[in-house]
Write a protein that holds these residues in place. Structure first.
Motif, mmCIF file in Angstrom:
data_model
loop_
_atom_site.group_PDB
_atom_site.id
_atom_site.type_symbol
_atom_site.label_atom_id
_atom_site.label_comp_id
_atom_site.label_asym_id
_atom_site.label_seq_id
_atom_site.Cartn_x
_atom_site.Cartn_y
_atom_site.Cartn_z
ATOM 1 N N ASN A 71 0.859 -1.192 0.000
ATOM 2 C CA ASN A 71 0.000 0.000 0.000
ATOM 3 C C ASN A 71 0.892 1.237 0.000
ATOM 4 O OD1 ASN A 71 -1.903 1.992 0.230
ATOM 5 N ND2 ASN A 71 -2.885 1.186 2.057
ATOM 6 N N ILE A 72 1.151 1.760 -1.187
ATOM 7 C CA ILE A 72 2.064 2.890 -1.342
ATOM 8 C C ILE A 72 1.401 4.225 -1.020
ATOM 9 C CG2 ILE A 72 1.522 3.231 -3.779
ATOM 10 C CD1 ILE A 72 4.978 3.624 -2.095
ATOM 11 N N ARG A 73 0.072 4.269 -0.916
ATOM 12 C CA ARG A 73 -0.630 5.543 -0.818
ATOM 13 C C ARG A 73 -0.248 6.374 0.413
ATOM 14 N NH1 ARG A 73 -5.652 6.069 -0.337
ATOM 15 N NH2 ARG A 73 -5.872 7.896 -1.686
ATOM 16 N N PRO A 74 -0.094 5.794 1.604
ATOM 17 C CA PRO A 74 0.305 6.633 2.741
ATOM 18 C C PRO A 74 1.662 7.308 2.528
ATOM 19 C CG PRO A 74 -0.625 4.585 3.532
ATOM 20 C CD PRO A 74 -0.450 4.430 2.053
ATOM 21 N N ALA A 75 2.632 6.581 1.974
ATOM 22 C CA ALA A 75 3.960 7.153 1.750
ATOM 23 C C ALA A 75 3.967 8.119 0.577
ATOM 24 C CB ALA A 75 4.978 6.031 1.515
ATOM 25 N N LEU A 76 3.212 7.794 -0.483
ATOM 26 C CA LEU A 76 3.253 8.598 -1.701
ATOM 27 C C LEU A 76 2.348 9.812 -1.644
ATOM 28 C CD1 LEU A 76 4.468 8.636 -4.573
ATOM 29 C CD2 LEU A 76 2.481 7.316 -5.332
ATOM 30 N N TYR A 77 1.148 9.644 -1.060
ATOM 31 C CA TYR A 77 0.145 10.706 -1.060
ATOM 32 C C TYR A 77 -0.205 11.221 0.334
ATOM 33 C CZ TYR A 77 -0.810 8.687 -5.694
ATOM 34 O OH TYR A 77 -0.713 8.201 -6.973
ATOM 35 N N GLN A 78 0.449 10.678 1.372
ATOM 36 C CA GLN A 78 0.072 10.993 2.760
ATOM 37 C C GLN A 78 -1.404 10.644 3.001
ATOM 38 O OE1 GLN A 78 2.032 13.628 0.942
ATOM 39 N NE2 GLN A 78 3.538 12.145 1.628
ATOM 40 N N ALA A 79 -1.860 9.562 2.371
ATOM 41 C CA ALA A 79 -3.245 9.120 2.525
ATOM 42 C C ALA A 79 -3.471 8.564 3.928
ATOM 43 C CB ALA A 79 -3.563 8.048 1.487
ATOM 44 N N ASP A 80 -4.638 8.832 4.472
ATOM 45 C CA ASP A 80 -4.986 8.387 5.826
ATOM 46 C C ASP A 80 -5.876 7.151 5.783
ATOM 47 O OD1 ASP A 80 -3.627 10.489 7.153
ATOM 48 O OD2 ASP A 80 -5.309 11.836 6.783
ATOM 49 N N TYR A 81 -5.613 6.246 6.716
ATOM 50 C CA TYR A 81 -6.399 5.025 6.858
ATOM 51 C C TYR A 81 -6.682 4.796 8.335
ATOM 52 C CZ TYR A 81 -5.393 3.580 2.021
ATOM 53 O OH TYR A 81 -5.313 3.513 0.657
ATOM 54 N N GLU A 82 -7.567 3.833 8.595
ATOM 55 C CA GLU A 82 -7.818 3.373 9.947
ATOM 56 C C GLU A 82 -7.635 1.860 10.005
ATOM 57 O OE1 GLU A 82 -11.750 4.687 10.972
ATOM 58 O OE2 GLU A 82 -11.062 6.671 11.599
ATOM 59 N N ALA A 83 -7.409 1.345 11.217
ATOM 60 C CA ALA A 83 -7.211 -0.094 11.387
ATOM 61 C C ALA A 83 -7.869 -0.555 12.683
ATOM 62 C CB ALA A 83 -5.725 -0.437 11.398
ATOM 63 N N VAL A 84 -8.171 -1.851 12.732
ATOM 64 C CA VAL A 84 -8.729 -2.482 13.931
ATOM 65 C C VAL A 84 -8.043 -3.820 14.124
ATOM 66 C CG1 VAL A 84 -10.981 -1.359 13.688
ATOM 67 C CG2 VAL A 84 -10.586 -3.602 12.624
ATOM 68 N N LEU A 85 -8.171 -4.375 15.321
ATOM 69 C CA LEU A 85 -7.682 -5.720 15.573
ATOM 70 C C LEU A 85 -8.694 -6.728 15.035
ATOM 71 C CD1 LEU A 85 -6.096 -5.778 19.149
ATOM 72 C CD2 LEU A 85 -4.939 -5.856 16.928
ATOM 73 N N ALA A 86 -8.214 -7.693 14.267
ATOM 74 C CA ALA A 86 -9.118 -8.667 13.667
ATOM 75 C C ALA A 86 -9.852 -9.486 14.715
ATOM 76 C CB ALA A 86 -8.338 -9.590 12.733
ATOM 77 N N SER A 87 -9.189 -9.811 15.805
ATOM 78 C CA SER A 87 -9.787 -10.683 16.820
ATOM 79 C C SER A 87 -10.917 -10.017 17.590
ATOM 80 C CB SER A 87 -8.713 -11.153 17.803
ATOM 81 O OG SER A 87 -8.118 -10.039 18.452
ATOM 82 N N ASN A 88 -10.876 -8.675 17.667
ATOM 83 C CA ASN A 88 -11.908 -7.956 18.417
ATOM 84 C C ASN A 88 -11.947 -6.503 17.957
ATOM 85 O OD1 ASN A 88 -13.795 -7.017 20.204
ATOM 86 N ND2 ASN A 88 -12.799 -7.816 22.045
ATOM 87 N N PRO A 89 -12.629 -6.227 16.831
ATOM 88 C CA PRO A 89 -12.625 -4.874 16.264
ATOM 89 C C PRO A 89 -13.197 -3.803 17.182
ATOM 90 C CG PRO A 89 -13.430 -6.474 14.673
ATOM 91 C CD PRO A 89 -13.354 -7.180 15.978
#
Length: 233
Positions: free
Chosen positions: A128-146
């Protein structure tokens, strides 16, 4: 020529840009019709419909985009005496973006007192080059307990041996440990399609999931795959 097309940008949350683009396209068609008698069968206003990457994003319903575009095209063609062409859009990201997720395994951790904590994963800018290339923002959760209670805010870093290999700058997470699976949300657009073998790393697998069933559609690359085009000299 079948028709006329425009593209005004990406990750757009308002309809007025598409309305303005439609008006400009129809002005062009009216001019062509007057000068050479051309009538378009298709008017394509392109894509760029925004999706939710983080809680700061507030995309509007696709129906609002479509309704505004269709009304504008019909009004403008009618006012200029033109036949209303078929109206095309390119929904791309708005469909595949929210449908995709990147799954990462948590590895090591580094706590810099008074500054921040880093959690590293087994992927990064290669998939996923977008955060490094475009400073794109994402979110994440833990798979076991979102929905587990938040315990800390960390910076999620990749494995590609680059200071810019940061997937998420500030992510609130429950307590995590090595081996946990981190799910990065809304990565279906411009993820695998822009992935690379950066620093000679193999690309991950792609799995389609629906109704409790999973199907491997692109196998994980191996190191043999990476050297398959190397020649003996």
């Amino acid at each position: 020529m079948l028709g006329i097309h425009a593209h005004i940008g990406s990750q757009i949350f308002e309809v007025n840009g598409f309305q303005m683009a439609a008006k400009k396209l129809i002005e062009t068609l009216a001019d062509w019709n007057q000068r050479i008698g051309y009538e378009a069968k298709v008017l394509n206003v392109g894509g760029g419909f925004g999706i939710r990457y983080t809680e700061d994003d507030d995309p509007i319903a696709p129906e609002e985009f479509v309704d505004a575009i269709v009304k504008t095209v019909k009004q403008e063609t009618s006012s200029k005496g033109l036949i209303t062409p078929a109206i095309w859009i390119e929904p791309g990201r708005s469909i595949v973006g929210p449908a995709g997720y990147n799954l990462y395994t948590v590895g090591s951790r580094k706590d810099v007192e008074g500054i921040r904590s880093y959690v590293t994963v087994d992927g990064g800018m290669g998939d996923n080059i977008r955060p490094a290339l475009y400073q794109a923002d994402y979110e994440a959760v833990l798979a076991s307990n979102p929905t587990a209670p938040i315990a800390e805010t960390v910076r999620v870093a990749g494995k590609y041996c680059e200071s810019g290999d940061i997937l998420i700058k500030e992510q609130a997470l429950p307590a995590s440990k090595p081996g946990d699976v981190l799910v990065m949300l809304a990565t279906g657009a411009y993820g695998y399609s822009m992935a690379s073998n950066y620093n000679r790393n193999p690309r991950p697998a792609v799995v389609f999931c629906e109704n409790g069933e999973a199907k491997l559609v692109i196998s994980r690359e191996t190191y043999d795959d990476l050297i398959s085009h190397d020649l003996t000299i």
